[in-house]
Design an enzyme around this catalytic site. Structure first.
Site, mmCIF file in Angstrom:
data_model
loop_
_atom_site.group_PDB
_atom_site.id
_atom_site.type_symbol
_atom_site.label_atom_id
_atom_site.label_comp_id
_atom_site.label_asym_id
_atom_site.label_seq_id
_atom_site.Cartn_x
_atom_site.Cartn_y
_atom_site.Cartn_z
ATOM 1 C CB CYS A 43 -35.795 -89.562 -2.234
ATOM 2 S SG CYS A 43 -35.110 -89.950 -0.602
ATOM 3 C CG ASP A 45 -37.448 -94.174 0.610
ATOM 4 O OD1 ASP A 45 -37.880 -95.306 0.262
ATOM 5 O OD2 ASP A 45 -37.683 -93.673 1.716
ATOM 6 N NE ARG A 47 -40.010 -96.281 1.965
ATOM 7 C CZ ARG A 47 -40.299 -95.625 3.089
ATOM 8 N NH1 ARG A 47 -41.267 -96.048 3.868
ATOM 9 N NH2 ARG A 47 -39.619 -94.539 3.415
ATOM 10 C CG HIS A 99 -40.416 -90.079 -0.826
ATOM 11 N ND1 HIS A 99 -40.605 -90.809 0.325
ATOM 12 C CD2 HIS A 99 -39.085 -89.832 -0.882
ATOM 13 C CE1 HIS A 99 -39.434 -91.005 0.917
ATOM 14 N NE2 HIS A 99 -38.491 -90.411 0.221
ATOM 15 C CB CYS A 102 -38.792 -87.690 2.488
ATOM 16 S SG CYS A 102 -37.041 -87.693 2.013
HETATM 17 CO CO CO Z 1 -36.694 -89.695 0.942
#
Ligand code: CO
Length: 211
Positions: A43, A45, A47, A99, A102
């Site tokens: 992803c 993302d 993090r 994750h 998400c």
């Molecule tokens: Co995500």
């Protein structure tokens, strides 16, 4: 220029110095070429930084990231990364890593329009529809969200296995193994979903390609 922007350039200088102090040939060696054993599809993302969470060094992971770690078989970006990783770099493992928590998966479970991204999120809604009876049977919202994250990763691993690129590699006897993982934002730990493919024999008949 923000302070953060200045800071990260300073960080880079310090990082170069620390790498060189550990190994004076670090960058010289890396500049000769790459032979990563792993393609990571994760992803976007912020993090979930691929290398960092698995303790991998530069040169060890070929990375593709997008919203909700999707494997869309008409996505030229993903296909190009996959083709290069499999056919040029001859990588041995592909990990789809989702994750918990998400945002893309969460958005797909709701009905709010966010904009252009609705059309990307729709692919995740299609996964929901495929597993609607299981997901709708989970009454706890968080548990349903967590399970959907796992199911989405599993479906993306299937979608990888269905691609002509992966099936052609298997046909040619290439050692290529697909895996599905979920990363826990709140623990830092990875859960292996144990959806593993190393041939097309477990694919539904209609997806099997003959070459
Ligand atoms: Co995500």
């Amino acid at each position: 220029m923000t302070d953060f922007y200045k800071q990260i350039i300073e960080n880079n200088k310090k990082w170069v110095e620390s790498q060189l102090s550990l190994d004076p040939n670090f960058f010289k060696d890396l500049s000769k070429g790459q032979q990563p054993p792993l393609l990571w599809i994760g992803c976007a993302d912020s993090r979930v930084p691929a290398n960092q969470i698995i303790g991998a060094k530069p040169g060890e992971v070929f990375v593709h990231r997008n919203i909700a770690n999707m494997v869309i078989h008409s996505d030229m970006n993903m296909l190009s990364v996959l083709d290069y990783a499999v056919n040029a770099l001859k990588i041995k493992h592909i990990i789809v890593c989702g994750h918990y928590g998400c945002g893309g998966v969460q958005a797909s479970m709701g009905n709010n329009s966010i904009g252009l991204i609705d059309n990307w999120i729709r692919h995740i809604k299609d996964v929901y529809r495929l597993h609607q009876s299981e997901l709708d049977s989970i009454s706890d919202e968080e548990a349903r969200f967590n399970r959907f994250v796992e199911i989405n990763v599993q479906e993306q691993v299937y979608d990888l296995a269905k691609t002509s690129i992966v099936q052609a590699a298997w046909k040619n006897g290439q050692d290529l193994n697909l895996h599905g993982w979920v990363y826990g934002l709140n623990s830092g730990y990875i859960t292996d979903l144990e959806v593993n493919f190393s041939s097309n024999k477990d694919l539904e008949e209609v997806y099997k390609l003959r070459f």
